[in-house]
Design a protein around this motif. Structure first.
Motif: not given
Length: 372
Positions: A140, A144, A158-159, A203, A206, A210
């Motif tokens: 992340i 990110q 997003g990832i 997002r 995430v 985190q």
């Protein structure tokens, strides 16, 4: 419901769950946190219909029950109570109000029935695996910053997490891009992740995830399906919808034939970029790098306020080159590098540049140049 619990335990759990709740809601129940006491614990749940977090914390339960109260209000009350105090939560007979009492302080909060609280039905998960918290946090942290904030290209918000074969090993890979820069990071694929669908984690999920990955000893259980992801971190369970879209073929933008190698000291370089970009306007923020034998000259010109230059000794032995980059993007990337030295692989002023971290071979970054 009548329960007593430590203020520190209540505050810690509320801190994890209340952040999911949006400050402004058209649906009143979404402003609330669900409190359910049973056995010897209090379970809290908050949701915005896309993301749901639940956490259980130890409590002395005199009378089991469940209700919902305003999440941010309860958090602010508990936050302002004295350290080391005990908090007593009790609902009235009708279930329309809950008192929060601690020492000489007493608050009464309006409740909404728990039956109205939405449940983010998880469904079945096709793949399940376990991942060390530091590995997930690394994936992340390194990607990110490159998530797009452009709502029209929602599939970049997003990832992208998927498995990929790399040098004969199976890797779990995270990729994020906003079209101007790209970040990619790999860890060894954990058992159970083989063949998992490629997923795009939003997002907000995430960002919340985190903050929960603060203990290096925790192992996270990850369950995925085509539409949802569920992560279990100790006593916290996070369930989130995934972005329903197709992530672009990012491999096409990673340059393979950039032959001009530039080596810079990360700290000196980022400080120099930061200094010269002081003069740039927020709009442009372009910094020009002029490279010649063993020397880099950084230049920023702003027609409104002046110009700035700085010279830096670097490792560069190719043909002279002038190339421009967005200063903020340069600083974002150098901020992720863990080693003392970074390697830039360049081609020409109009082609993407590849950035590698010598201390972390499993991460790479791509940066599009700017006209200067």
């Amino acid at each position: 419901m009548r329960i007593t619990l430590e203020r520190s335990n209540l505050l810690k759990s509320l801190n994890h769950v209340h952040r999911v709740v949006e400050r402004r809601n058209t649906i009143p129940i979404l402003s609330n946190v669900l409190l359910r006491s049973d056995g010897a614990s209090l379970e809290m749940k908050a949701t915005d219909l896309d993301l749901e977090i639940t956490e259980a914390t130890p409590a002395q339960v005199e009378q089991a029950g469940a209700t919902t109260v305003p999440a941010h209000l309860l958090y602010d009350i508990v936050r302002k109570l004295p350290d080391g105090s005990e908090v007593r939560l009790a609902t009235n007979a009708e279930g329309t109000a809950m008192t929060v009492a601690s020492g000489r302080s007493k608050f009464s909060l309006q409740c909404l029935p728990q039956s109205d609280f939405p449940d983010l039905t998880a469904g079945t998960f096709s793949h399940s695996f376990r991942l060390k918290a530091p590995d997930l946090k690394m994936l992340i942290d390194r990607t990110q910053f490159a998530i797009s904030t452009e709502e029209t290209r929602y599939y970049l918000n997003g990832i992208f997490v998927h498995t990929v074969e790399s040098n004969g090993d199976l890797k779990l890979r995270a990729v994020a891009t906003d079209g101007h820069r790209l970040a990619r990071a790999d860890v060894e694929a954990p058992s159970g992740s083989e063949g998992m669908p490629g997923i795009i984690i939003p997002r907000k999920t995430v960002s919340e995830l985190q903050k929960l990955l603060d203990s290096p000893d925790v192992v996270v259980t990850v369950e995925v399906s085509d539409a949802k992801i569920r992560l279990t971190i100790g006593s916290i369970v996070m369930t989130s919808k995934l972005i329903d879209g197709t992530f672009p073929d990012y491999q096409r933008v990673i340059p393979a034939s950039n032959d001009k190698e530039l080596r810079v000291d990360c700290q000196s370089f980022s400080q120099a970029v930061d200094r010269v970009s002081t003069i740039s306007s927020e709009r442009g923020r372009a910094v020009k790098l002029a490279l010649a034998d063993g020397q880099m000259t950084l230049t920023v010109n702003n027609p409104d306020s002046g110009s700035a230059t700085e010279e830096l000794p670097v490792g560069y032995e190719s043909d002279p080159l002038e190339i421009g980059f967005n200063a903020k993007y340069l600083l974002d990337i150098t901020g992720q590098l863990t080693g003392g030295e970074a390697v830039f692989l360049l081609a020409d002023p109009g082609s993407p540049t590849l950035v590698r971290d010598l201390a972390a071979e499993d991460a790479l970054y791509v940066l599009m140049p700017m006209r200067v």
